[in-house]
Design a protein around this motif. Structure first.
Motif, PDB file in Angstrom:
ATOM      1  N   ILE A   1      -2.922  -3.046   9.473  1.00 27.76           N
ATOM      2  CA  ILE A   1      -1.586  -3.080  10.387  1.00 27.76           C
ATOM      3  C   ILE A   1      -0.481  -3.369   9.179  1.00 27.76           C
ATOM      4  CG2 ILE A   1      -0.375  -4.150  12.142  1.00 27.76           C
ATOM      5  CD1 ILE A   1      -3.104  -2.851  12.935  1.00 27.76           C
ATOM      6  N   VAL A   2       0.452  -2.246   9.394  1.00 28.95           N
ATOM      7  CA  VAL A   2       1.341  -2.084   8.123  1.00 28.95           C
ATOM      8  C   VAL A   2       2.708  -2.297   8.791  1.00 28.95           C
ATOM      9  CG1 VAL A   2       0.017  -0.683   6.742  1.00 28.95           C
ATOM     10  CG2 VAL A   2       1.419   0.432   8.141  1.00 28.95           C
ATOM     11  N   LEU A   3       3.629  -2.639   7.841  1.00 28.56           N
ATOM     12  CA  LEU A   3       5.069  -2.915   8.472  1.00 28.56           C
ATOM     13  C   LEU A   3       6.106  -2.288   7.302  1.00 28.56           C
ATOM     14  CD1 LEU A   3       7.355  -4.390  10.074  1.00 28.56           C
ATOM     15  CD2 LEU A   3       7.047  -6.201   8.804  1.00 28.56           C
TER      16      LEU A   3
ATOM     17  N   ARG B   1      -3.230   7.010   7.361  1.00 28.28           N
ATOM     18  CA  ARG B   1      -4.161   6.600   6.431  1.00 28.28           C
ATOM     19  C   ARG B   1      -3.071   5.906   5.033  1.00 28.28           C
ATOM     20  NH1 ARG B   1      -9.159   6.632   7.655  1.00 28.28           N
ATOM     21  NH2 ARG B   1      -9.969   8.678   8.346  1.00 28.28           N
ATOM     22  N   ILE B   2      -3.618   4.945   4.325  1.00 33.56           N
ATOM     23  CA  ILE B   2      -3.082   4.349   3.381  1.00 33.56           C
ATOM     24  C   ILE B   2      -4.047   4.365   2.008  1.00 33.56           C
ATOM     25  CG2 ILE B   2      -1.291   3.278   4.726  1.00 33.56           C
ATOM     26  CD1 ILE B   2      -2.903   0.647   4.296  1.00 33.56           C
ATOM     27  N   LYS B   3      -3.567   3.918   0.866  1.00 36.57           N
ATOM     28  CA  LYS B   3      -4.301   3.565  -0.209  1.00 36.57           C
ATOM     29  C   LYS B   3      -3.812   2.245  -0.687  1.00 36.57           C
ATOM     30  CE  LYS B   3      -6.108   5.000  -4.614  1.00 36.57           C
ATOM     31  NZ  LYS B   3      -6.144   6.124  -5.453  1.00 36.57           N
TER      32      LYS B   3
ATOM     33  N   ALA C   1       0.900  -1.316   0.096  1.00 33.62           N
ATOM     34  CA  ALA C   1       0.054   0.249  -0.090  1.00 33.62           C
ATOM     35  C   ALA C   1       0.926   1.068   0.017  1.00 33.62           C
ATOM     36  CB  ALA C   1      -0.844   0.047   1.579  1.00 33.62           C
ATOM     37  N   VAL C   2       0.246   2.458  -0.434  1.00 37.86           N
ATOM     38  CA  VAL C   2       0.954   3.703  -0.382  1.00 37.86           C
ATOM     39  C   VAL C   2       0.542   4.544   0.597  1.00 37.86           C
ATOM     40  CG1 VAL C   2       1.648   5.795  -1.854  1.00 37.86           C
ATOM     41  CG2 VAL C   2       1.209   3.565  -2.828  1.00 37.86           C
ATOM     42  N   VAL C   3       1.393   4.911   1.600  1.00 39.78           N
ATOM     43  CA  VAL C   3       1.065   6.112   2.582  1.00 39.78           C
ATOM     44  C   VAL C   3       0.311   7.228   2.303  1.00 39.78           C
ATOM     45  CG1 VAL C   3       1.822   7.251   4.797  1.00 39.78           C
ATOM     46  CG2 VAL C   3       2.615   4.928   4.263  1.00 39.78           C
ATOM     47  N   LEU C   4      -0.774   7.610   2.886  1.00 36.35           N
ATOM     48  CA  LEU C   4      -1.418   8.948   2.179  1.00 36.35           C
ATOM     49  C   LEU C   4      -1.217  10.097   3.248  1.00 36.35           C
ATOM     50  CD1 LEU C   4      -4.719   7.765   0.520  1.00 36.35           C
ATOM     51  CD2 LEU C   4      -2.534   8.374  -0.608  1.00 36.35           C
ATOM     52  N   GLU C   5      -1.209   9.639   4.379  1.00 35.46           N
ATOM     53  CA  GLU C   5      -1.057  10.435   5.628  1.00 35.46           C
ATOM     54  C   GLU C   5      -0.115   9.737   6.396  1.00 35.46           C
ATOM     55  OE1 GLU C   5      -4.842  11.733   7.407  1.00 35.46           O
ATOM     56  OE2 GLU C   5      -5.543  12.321   5.694  1.00 35.46           O
TER      57      GLU C   5
ATOM     58  N   GLY D   1       6.705   2.430  17.577  1.00 35.69           N
ATOM     59  CA  GLY D   1       7.870   3.393  17.561  1.00 35.69           C
ATOM     60  C   GLY D   1       8.231   3.759  16.315  1.00 35.69           C
ATOM     61  N   ARG D   2       7.666   3.224  15.222  1.00 35.95           N
ATOM     62  CA  ARG D   2       8.024   3.298  13.744  1.00 35.95           C
ATOM     63  C   ARG D   2       6.886   3.973  13.232  1.00 35.95           C
ATOM     64  NH1 ARG D   2      10.971   0.616   9.232  1.00 35.95           N
ATOM     65  NH2 ARG D   2      11.029   2.489   7.759  1.00 35.95           N
ATOM     66  N   SER D   3       7.468   5.042  12.298  1.00 39.85           N
ATOM     67  CA  SER D   3       6.543   5.937  11.580  1.00 39.85           C
ATOM     68  C   SER D   3       6.673   5.817  10.044  1.00 39.85           C
ATOM     69  CB  SER D   3       6.523   7.292  11.898  1.00 39.85           C
ATOM     70  OG  SER D   3       7.724   7.929  11.681  1.00 39.85           O
ATOM     71  N   TYR D   4       5.705   5.945   9.116  1.00 43.08           N
ATOM     72  CA  TYR D   4       6.038   5.941   7.814  1.00 43.08           C
ATOM     73  C   TYR D   4       5.399   7.286   7.094  1.00 43.08           C
ATOM     74  CZ  TYR D   4       6.601   1.131   8.835  1.00 43.08           C
ATOM     75  OH  TYR D   4       6.952  -0.112   9.191  1.00 43.08           O
ATOM     76  N   GLU D   5       6.264   7.999   6.310  1.00 47.45           N
ATOM     77  CA  GLU D   5       5.671   9.374   5.686  1.00 47.45           C
ATOM     78  C   GLU D   5       5.088   9.155   4.484  1.00 47.45           C
ATOM     79  OE1 GLU D   5       5.935  11.890   7.508  1.00 47.45           O
ATOM     80  OE2 GLU D   5       7.239  10.975   8.992  1.00 47.45           O
ATOM     81  N   ALA D   6       4.158   9.951   4.083  1.00 50.07           N
ATOM     82  CA  ALA D   6       3.485   9.929   2.881  1.00 50.07           C
ATOM     83  C   ALA D   6       4.316   9.843   1.607  1.00 50.07           C
ATOM     84  CB  ALA D   6       2.711  11.351   2.624  1.00 50.07           C
ATOM     85  N   GLY D   7       3.896   8.818   0.777  1.00 47.82           N
ATOM     86  CA  GLY D   7       4.359   8.357  -0.256  1.00 47.82           C
ATOM     87  C   GLY D   7       5.220   7.133  -0.275  1.00 47.82           C
ATOM     88  N   GLU D   8       5.484   6.642   0.900  1.00 45.17           N
ATOM     89  CA  GLU D   8       6.206   5.406   1.293  1.00 45.17           C
ATOM     90  C   GLU D   8       5.401   4.326   0.703  1.00 45.17           C
ATOM     91  OE1 GLU D   8       8.802   4.678   4.590  1.00 45.17           O
ATOM     92  OE2 GLU D   8       8.385   6.700   4.957  1.00 45.17           O
ATOM     93  N   GLU D   9       6.089   3.252   0.602  1.00 39.38           N
ATOM     94  CA  GLU D   9       5.328   2.034   0.231  1.00 39.38           C
ATOM     95  C   GLU D   9       5.485   0.958   1.662  1.00 39.38           C
ATOM     96  OE1 GLU D   9       6.141  -0.308  -3.174  1.00 39.38           O
ATOM     97  OE2 GLU D   9       5.071   1.085  -4.469  1.00 39.38           O
ATOM     98  N   VAL D  10       4.285   0.598   2.135  1.00 40.50           N
ATOM     99  CA  VAL D  10       4.411  -0.438   3.219  1.00 40.50           C
ATOM    100  C   VAL D  10       3.711  -1.555   2.766  1.00 40.50           C
ATOM    101  CG1 VAL D  10       4.312   1.894   4.836  1.00 40.50           C
ATOM    102  CG2 VAL D  10       2.052   0.733   3.944  1.00 40.50           C
TER     103      VAL D  10
END
Length: 143
Positions: free
Chosen positions: A141-143, A105-107, A93-97, A121-130
């Motif tokens: 639930i994403v990784l 939020r993800i797409k 998925a792609v992170v939107l927020e 403890g981990r965060s993913y920024e917009a545009g990253e793939e998870v």
């Protein structure tokens, strides 16, 4: 009791065995009902009561011995085609927020989903793939 009466009684027995099949959903009753129909056929051909009863027993036991293991094997198998949320697990998925341990939020599969990071403890920024690890309710639930 003449031959016509015998096959009618076997059919009545088959119907009587069909009732608990419908009520209890136990397929064994259906197999006994098929045995009774086979015995009705034998009775209609003019065979005596001993042959009718043997036909009933042999057909019923044969069906139980053959059909039950096949049915048990099929009911134990998981479907080969994943559907619903099972089909989404393991997809990318792609992170939107921004997504962190509290939310985001993800797409995913063309739809917008709420998401939460597996590692708080981990965060993913917009545009990253998870990768989607699991689905809990309406949250991926994403990784």
């Amino acid at each position: 009791m003449n031959d016509i009466d015998a096959w009618v009684w076997w059919l009545v027995g088959a119907v009587a065995l069909g009732i608990p099949l419908v009520v209890t959903a136990m397929p064994e009753f259906g197999m006994f009902a098929v045995g009774a129909v086979a015995a009705a056929g034998v009775a209609g051909l003019g065979f005596d009561v001993v042959v009718q009863v043997l036909t009933f027993v042999v057909v019923s036991v044969a069906l139980i011995a053959v059909v039950r293991p096949i049915a048990a094997r099929h009911s134990a198998q998981r479907p080969q085609l994943a559907t619903g949320v099972d089909a989404l697990k393991g997809r990318q998925a792609v992170v939107l927020e921004r997504v962190d341990g509290k939310g985001g939020r993800i797409k995913l599969a063309g739809e917008i989903w709420s998401a939460r990071a597996l590692d708080a403890g981990r965060s993913y920024e917009a545009g990253e793939e998870v990768d989607v690890v699991d689905i809990e309710g309406a949250t991926a639930i994403v990784l």
